[in-house]
Design a protein around this motif. Structure first.
Motif, PDB file in Angstrom:
ATOM      1  N   ASP A 168       0.826  -1.219   0.000  1.00 42.13           N
ATOM      2  CA  ASP A 168       0.000   0.000   0.000  1.00 42.13           C
ATOM      3  C   ASP A 168       0.857   1.265   0.000  1.00 42.13           C
ATOM      4  O   ASP A 168       0.531   2.242  -0.679  1.00 42.13           O
ATOM      5  N   ALA A 169       1.951   1.245   0.750  1.00 41.57           N
ATOM      6  CA  ALA A 169       2.848   2.402   0.765  1.00 41.57           C
ATOM      7  C   ALA A 169       3.510   2.591  -0.602  1.00 41.57           C
ATOM      8  O   ALA A 169       3.649   3.720  -1.076  1.00 41.57           O
ATOM      9  N   LEU A 170       3.901   1.499  -1.237  1.00 38.54           N
ATOM     10  CA  LEU A 170       4.464   1.594  -2.593  1.00 38.54           C
ATOM     11  C   LEU A 170       3.435   2.159  -3.562  1.00 38.54           C
ATOM     12  O   LEU A 170       3.763   3.015  -4.389  1.00 38.54           O
ATOM     13  N   ASN A 207       0.558   4.273  -8.074  1.00 43.96           N
ATOM     14  CA  ASN A 207       0.166   3.127  -8.890  1.00 43.96           C
ATOM     15  C   ASN A 207      -0.763   2.224  -8.089  1.00 43.96           C
ATOM     16  O   ASN A 207      -0.320   1.341  -7.364  1.00 43.96           O
ATOM     17  N   ALA A 208      -2.061   2.448  -8.227  1.00 45.67           N
ATOM     18  CA  ALA A 208      -3.045   1.689  -7.458  1.00 45.67           C
ATOM     19  C   ALA A 208      -3.119   0.228  -7.876  1.00 45.67           C
ATOM     20  O   ALA A 208      -3.673  -0.598  -7.154  1.00 45.67           O
ATOM     21  N   GLU A 209      -2.563  -0.110  -9.027  1.00 46.99           N
ATOM     22  CA  GLU A 209      -2.656  -1.468  -9.558  1.00 46.99           C
ATOM     23  C   GLU A 209      -1.442  -2.338  -9.205  1.00 46.99           C
ATOM     24  O   GLU A 209      -1.364  -3.484  -9.626  1.00 46.99           O
ATOM     25  N   LEU A 210      -0.502  -1.822  -8.451  1.00 44.81           N
ATOM     26  CA  LEU A 210       0.718  -2.545  -8.113  1.00 44.81           C
ATOM     27  C   LEU A 210       0.393  -3.845  -7.366  1.00 44.81           C
ATOM     28  O   LEU A 210      -0.360  -3.840  -6.403  1.00 44.81           O
ATOM     29  N   THR A 211       0.965  -4.950  -7.832  1.00 44.23           N
ATOM     30  CA  THR A 211       0.703  -6.258  -7.220  1.00 44.23           C
ATOM     31  C   THR A 211       1.769  -6.591  -6.179  1.00 44.23           C
ATOM     32  O   THR A 211       2.826  -5.944  -6.116  1.00 44.23           O
ATOM     33  N   LEU A 260       1.845  13.246   8.970  1.00 44.15           N
ATOM     34  CA  LEU A 260       1.845  12.631  10.289  1.00 44.15           C
ATOM     35  C   LEU A 260       2.923  11.553  10.373  1.00 44.15           C
ATOM     36  O   LEU A 260       3.282  10.951   9.348  1.00 44.15           O
ATOM     37  N   PRO A 261       3.434  11.274  11.574  1.00 43.13           N
ATOM     38  CA  PRO A 261       4.442  10.213  11.732  1.00 43.13           C
ATOM     39  C   PRO A 261       3.943   8.836  11.300  1.00 43.13           C
ATOM     40  O   PRO A 261       4.746   7.942  11.047  1.00 43.13           O
ATOM     41  N   SER A 262       2.633   8.681  11.176  1.00 45.55           N
ATOM     42  CA  SER A 262       2.066   7.400  10.752  1.00 45.55           C
ATOM     43  C   SER A 262       1.949   7.283   9.228  1.00 45.55           C
ATOM     44  O   SER A 262       1.452   6.272   8.729  1.00 45.55           O
ATOM     45  N   HIS A 263       2.400   8.288   8.495  1.00 42.94           N
ATOM     46  CA  HIS A 263       2.301   8.276   7.035  1.00 42.94           C
ATOM     47  C   HIS A 263       3.028   7.046   6.481  1.00 42.94           C
ATOM     48  O   HIS A 263       4.162   6.747   6.876  1.00 42.94           O
ATOM     49  N   PRO A 264       2.403   6.294   5.571  1.00 39.63           N
ATOM     50  CA  PRO A 264       3.027   5.085   5.023  1.00 39.63           C
ATOM     51  C   PRO A 264       4.369   5.334   4.336  1.00 39.63           C
ATOM     52  O   PRO A 264       5.211   4.443   4.263  1.00 39.63           O
ATOM     53  N   GLY A 265       4.588   6.532   3.844  1.00 39.13           N
ATOM     54  CA  GLY A 265       5.848   6.855   3.176  1.00 39.13           C
ATOM     55  C   GLY A 265       7.042   6.772   4.100  1.00 39.13           C
ATOM     56  O   GLY A 265       8.149   6.473   3.667  1.00 39.13           O
TER      57      GLY A 265
END
Length: 110
Positions: free
Chosen positions: A21-23, A29-33, A64-69
């Motif tokens: 999800d972070a990638l 790219n919402a379609e990334l597998t 926020l510190p919780s950001h997936p990035g």
């Protein structure tokens, strides 16, 4: 030896469960597998290496510190340093895509 074991186990966990999800978020790219996520992080192609500056740049300022990035940034930097940094086929496209600028910015603004 203990540290090596800890790092190896952490990398196995990330390989088995990469931050898909972070990638998707950081690459737009919402379609990334799952398989593509593993390839990008652990077995990057020439074109995947060009994406690494986006993976290590971290979340946008003020996030926020919780950001997936942020989680992705930590994983990508470790994998890049331990696995990819000695391969010219990775380093050259990474640099041409702005990777050195991102690393310099991280050194100035960690």
């Amino acid at each position: 030896e203990e540290i090596l074991g800890t790092i190896t186990e952490a990398m196995k966990q990330k390989f088995n469960s990469p931050p898909v999800d972070a990638l998707r978020l950081m690459l737009g790219n919402a379609e990334l597998t799952l398989e593509e996520a593993r390839r990008i992080l652990f077995f990057p192609t020439f074109n995947d290496a060009k994406k690494y500056p986006f993976l290590i740049c971290g979340p946008p300022e003020g996030a926020l510190p919780s950001h997936p990035g942020l989680k992705l940034q930590r994983v990508a930097i470790v994998v890049m340093y331990l696995r990819h940094s000695s391969f010219k086929l990775f380093v050259e496209p990474f640099i041409l895509a702005g990777g050195l600028n991102v690393l310099a910015d991280l050194a100035i603004h960690p």
